[in-house]
Design a protein around this motif. Sequence first.
Motif, short mmCIF file in Angstrom:
data_model
loop_
_atom_site.label_atom_id
_atom_site.label_comp_id
_atom_site.label_asym_id
_atom_site.label_seq_id
_atom_site.Cartn_x
_atom_site.Cartn_y
_atom_site.Cartn_z
N GLY A 174 45.73 41.34 44.10
CA GLY A 174 45.48 40.90 45.47
C GLY A 174 46.20 41.78 46.47
O GLY A 174 45.67 42.09 47.55
N ALA A 175 47.43 42.20 46.15
CA ALA A 175 48.20 43.06 47.05
C ALA A 175 47.59 44.45 47.16
O ALA A 175 47.80 45.14 48.16
CB ALA A 175 49.65 43.16 46.55
N PHE A 176 46.83 44.85 46.13
CA PHE A 176 46.18 46.16 46.18
C PHE A 176 45.21 46.24 47.35
O PHE A 176 44.95 47.33 47.88
CB PHE A 176 45.44 46.42 44.87
CG PHE A 176 44.99 47.84 44.68
CD1 PHE A 176 45.74 48.72 43.92
CD2 PHE A 176 43.80 48.30 45.25
CE1 PHE A 176 45.32 50.04 43.73
CE2 PHE A 176 43.38 49.60 45.07
CZ PHE A 176 44.14 50.48 44.31
N ALA A 177 44.67 45.11 47.78
CA ALA A 177 43.72 45.08 48.90
C ALA A 177 44.40 45.06 50.26
O ALA A 177 43.73 45.16 51.29
CB ALA A 177 42.80 43.86 48.77
N GLU A 178 45.72 44.91 50.26
CA GLU A 178 46.46 44.85 51.52
C GLU A 178 46.76 46.25 52.05
O GLU A 178 46.94 47.20 51.28
CB GLU A 178 47.78 44.09 51.32
CG GLU A 178 47.62 42.64 50.89
CD GLU A 178 47.19 41.76 52.04
OE1 GLU A 178 47.46 42.11 53.21
OE2 GLU A 178 46.58 40.71 51.78
N ALA A 215 34.91 46.54 45.69
CA ALA A 215 33.66 47.19 45.29
C ALA A 215 33.87 48.05 44.06
O ALA A 215 32.99 48.18 43.21
CB ALA A 215 33.11 48.03 46.45
N GLN A 216 35.06 48.66 43.96
CA GLN A 216 35.43 49.45 42.78
C GLN A 216 36.63 48.76 42.13
O GLN A 216 37.71 48.70 42.71
CB GLN A 216 35.80 50.89 43.19
CG GLN A 216 36.39 51.74 42.08
CD GLN A 216 35.55 51.78 40.82
OE1 GLN A 216 35.85 51.08 39.87
NE2 GLN A 216 34.49 52.58 40.86
N THR A 217 36.43 48.23 40.93
CA THR A 217 37.46 47.43 40.28
C THR A 217 38.40 48.23 39.39
O THR A 217 39.34 47.67 38.83
CB THR A 217 36.82 46.32 39.43
OG1 THR A 217 35.97 46.91 38.44
CG2 THR A 217 36.03 45.37 40.32
N ASP A 218 38.18 49.54 39.26
CA ASP A 218 39.11 50.40 38.51
C ASP A 218 40.25 50.77 39.44
O ASP A 218 40.19 51.76 40.18
CB ASP A 218 38.39 51.64 37.99
CG ASP A 218 39.24 52.45 37.03
OD1 ASP A 218 40.49 52.39 37.14
OD2 ASP A 218 38.66 53.15 36.17
#
Length: 354
Positions: A174-178, A215-218
């Motif tokens: 979740g923090a990766f999207a911040e 959109a890209q989960t890797d």
Amino acid sequence: MATAHGGTPAGTPKTKRPRRARGPTTPSRTPAASHDLDLLRQMLLIRRFEERCVELYSAAAIRGFVHLYIGEEAVAVGVHQALDERDAVVSTYREHGHALARGIPPEAVMAEMYGKSTGCSHGRGGSMHLFDADRRFYGGNAIVGGGLPLAAGLALADRLRGEPRVTCCFFGDGAFAEGEFHETANLAALWGLPVLFVCENNLYAMGTALAREHAQTDLAMRAASYGMAAWAVDGMDVHAVERAARGAVESIRAGSGPHFLEMRTYRFRAHSMYDPDRYRPKDEVEEWKRHDPVTRLADGMRTAGLLDAAALEALDHDVMEEIDRAVLAAEQAPEEPAEDLLLHVTGRYEEAQA
């Protein structure tokens, strides 16, 4: 051995456990066997600590938000094998496992859960704000992604001082999207900071599935776009985690700049104790439980002749006794006096008390 997904939970703290005769804890005394036994004990300690927190929370002995680490133990334990006491660790609100793997005593962590003055944050932080400056454990951060800029600052300070240290920053998918992640990753790569980014990808940001958010989960591939070494790791295998972390830390110490490890793992419990957990298919949860990192290591050791049923039972018993002692100490610990509530808050108050 009872596990979180189908065994008997830890007993109540008031139950006196019969003492067992002390004997060999494993059929083999080779260095590899001793190391695996230590890994297993650390993961069991985290697992049983978390299970006890469930009991205590349900009994209203501890309150507030509680985010459990059950299922992800291999990440904390494996990564910490590559770190030493000079390194810094920055964590998230799901940090009980990180704190215990870092070496913060269970008594200090449990007392913090109770809000007692003997807690590692003097009872002021609770579950989400564990802190231990002496062990360079800098939170426990309740804000998603909040620890990332802090990690960059710690690493920059170490580099400016010429300290051969690594800052390890744990965070979730979740923090990766911040924005904090992308800003921190950019600066860390630009300045070549000695940071190990450990993304615990458990597939859900609270109740939002990874594929519904990205959109890209890797995530490792995306992190590599910042010009840092990045790869994905089986986060349910403590040996795989340890190998990856040792390689990354060795490279960082050699001056190669930040590294990113995407630990593909899974939490067996809900996001928090408040979460009804209705967003995950039950068969998905059960499938991941078949990869339980604690059972996986124990089974591997038994197959290799490094552990037998009696030794595993004795090890589990010792861990449960350690947690019993931690709970008892927390229950008996004093509350912080009301007159001390401004300590560590304002310098003017502390000057007046001097």
